[in-house]
Design a protein around this motif. Structure first.
Motif, mmCIF file in Angstrom:
data_model
loop_
_atom_site.group_PDB
_atom_site.id
_atom_site.type_symbol
_atom_site.label_atom_id
_atom_site.label_comp_id
_atom_site.label_asym_id
_atom_site.label_seq_id
_atom_site.Cartn_x
_atom_site.Cartn_y
_atom_site.Cartn_z
ATOM 1 N N HIS A 3 -2.728 89.599 -11.741
ATOM 2 C CA HIS A 3 -4.099 89.629 -10.903
ATOM 3 C C HIS A 3 -5.048 90.640 -11.493
ATOM 4 C CE1 HIS A 3 -0.643 88.592 -8.117
ATOM 5 N NE2 HIS A 3 -1.576 87.571 -7.772
ATOM 6 N N ILE A 4 -4.766 91.669 -11.827
ATOM 7 C CA ILE A 4 -5.725 92.579 -12.490
ATOM 8 C C ILE A 4 -6.498 91.886 -13.684
ATOM 9 C CG2 ILE A 4 -6.141 94.756 -13.476
ATOM 10 C CD1 ILE A 4 -3.697 96.001 -11.884
ATOM 11 N N ILE A 5 -5.691 91.390 -14.600
ATOM 12 C CA ILE A 5 -6.382 90.615 -15.901
ATOM 13 C C ILE A 5 -7.222 89.598 -15.184
ATOM 14 C CG2 ILE A 5 -5.884 89.274 -17.808
ATOM 15 C CD1 ILE A 5 -3.292 90.984 -18.006
ATOM 16 N N GLY A 6 -6.869 88.716 -14.164
ATOM 17 C CA GLY A 6 -7.662 87.645 -13.982
ATOM 18 C C GLY A 6 -8.970 88.182 -13.319
ATOM 19 N N ILE A 7 -8.628 88.975 -12.306
ATOM 20 C CA ILE A 7 -9.872 89.433 -11.814
ATOM 21 C C ILE A 7 -10.988 90.127 -12.701
ATOM 22 C CG2 ILE A 7 -10.913 91.754 -10.390
ATOM 23 C CD1 ILE A 7 -8.177 91.136 -8.631
ATOM 24 N N SER A 8 -10.471 90.852 -13.609
ATOM 25 C CA SER A 8 -11.419 91.419 -14.819
ATOM 26 C C SER A 8 -12.061 90.013 -15.664
ATOM 27 C CB SER A 8 -10.727 92.313 -15.609
ATOM 28 O OG SER A 8 -9.974 93.236 -14.892
ATOM 29 N N ILE A 9 -11.272 89.286 -16.025
ATOM 30 C CA ILE A 9 -11.797 88.192 -16.886
ATOM 31 C C ILE A 9 -12.796 87.581 -16.036
ATOM 32 C CG2 ILE A 9 -11.360 85.982 -18.041
ATOM 33 C CD1 ILE A 9 -8.796 87.389 -18.976
ATOM 34 N N ILE A 10 -12.534 87.183 -14.853
ATOM 35 C CA ILE A 10 -13.403 86.437 -13.934
ATOM 36 C C ILE A 10 -14.526 87.087 -13.680
ATOM 37 C CG2 ILE A 10 -13.886 85.385 -11.738
ATOM 38 C CD1 ILE A 10 -10.670 84.583 -11.784
ATOM 39 N N ALA A 11 -14.614 88.492 -13.488
ATOM 40 C CA ALA A 11 -15.752 89.233 -13.078
ATOM 41 C C ALA A 11 -16.603 89.375 -14.404
ATOM 42 C CB ALA A 11 -15.338 90.626 -12.643
ATOM 43 N N LEU A 12 -15.899 89.289 -15.664
ATOM 44 C CA LEU A 12 -16.526 89.520 -16.952
ATOM 45 C C LEU A 12 -17.345 88.245 -17.133
ATOM 46 C CD1 LEU A 12 -17.148 91.247 -19.388
ATOM 47 C CD2 LEU A 12 -15.278 90.148 -20.423
ATOM 48 N N ILE A 13 -16.658 87.231 -16.962
ATOM 49 C CA ILE A 13 -17.501 85.902 -17.418
ATOM 50 C C ILE A 13 -18.899 85.727 -16.255
ATOM 51 C CG2 ILE A 13 -17.429 83.313 -17.178
ATOM 52 C CD1 ILE A 13 -14.516 84.104 -18.251
ATOM 53 N N PHE A 14 -18.306 86.093 -15.093
ATOM 54 C CA PHE A 14 -19.559 85.767 -14.058
ATOM 55 C C PHE A 14 -20.565 86.756 -14.223
ATOM 56 C CE2 PHE A 14 -16.650 83.189 -11.242
ATOM 57 C CZ PHE A 14 -17.209 82.165 -11.390
ATOM 58 N N GLY A 15 -20.136 88.158 -14.592
ATOM 59 C CA GLY A 15 -21.075 89.212 -14.785
ATOM 60 C C GLY A 15 -22.219 88.962 -15.748
ATOM 61 N N ILE A 16 -21.400 88.376 -17.063
ATOM 62 C CA ILE A 16 -22.357 88.057 -18.183
ATOM 63 C C ILE A 16 -23.219 86.953 -17.880
ATOM 64 C CG2 ILE A 16 -22.174 87.102 -20.506
ATOM 65 C CD1 ILE A 16 -19.789 88.538 -20.982
ATOM 66 N N PHE A 17 -22.854 86.023 -17.194
ATOM 67 C CA PHE A 17 -23.702 84.780 -16.779
ATOM 68 C C PHE A 17 -24.639 85.323 -15.945
ATOM 69 C CE2 PHE A 17 -24.659 81.516 -13.751
ATOM 70 C CZ PHE A 17 -25.320 80.529 -14.512
#
Length: 126
Positions: A3-17
């Motif tokens: 869950h932690i990895i998923g939250i981090s990766i999704i936030a990273l992708i959306f954050g960069i965009f």
């Protein structure tokens, strides 16, 4: 952990965009992701605290030192998150000052521990 990895990766992708279009929304997304990761990991932290509290329940003097340890750990973790957010926003000077302030607070918290260690050392030397 997934869950932690998923939250981090999704936030990273959306954050960069989102950073390309609106930096404020990107920062808010990252802050909310940090909060979500913290609450996701809080259950593990709760287990650790309970185990250490059980161990310290028989030792009254040690429990005061464990409280200091937990305060120091909390200050260090929160400071790291805040300093990283400051650096992400390009405010490295503010991040550095936040870390220095936290170190000063931590030193002031551990003074009783240091005094206890010095008493033990001087007691052994006598």
């Amino acid at each position: 952990m997934i869950h932690i990895i998923g939250i981090s990766i999704i936030a990273l992708i959306f954050g960069i965009f989102l950073r390309q279009h609106n930096k404020t929304v990107s920062l808010l997304l990252i802050i909310f992701a940090c909060i979500a990761v913290f609450f996701e990991s809080a259950s593990s932290l709760n287990e650790i605290i309970n185990a250490l509290s059980d161990m310290a329940s028989g030792m009254s003097e040690t429990s005061a030192y464990l409280k200091i340890m937990f305060k120091v750990l909390g200050i260090a973790l929160v400071t790291q998150i805040i300093a990283d957010l400051c650096r992400d926003c390009g405010e490295s000077a503010l991040a550095g000052q936040t870390e220095v302030a936290a170190k000063i607070v931590i030193v002031s918290l551990i003074l009783p521990l240091l005094q206890a260690v010095i008493k033990v050392i001087t007691g052994l030397a006598s």
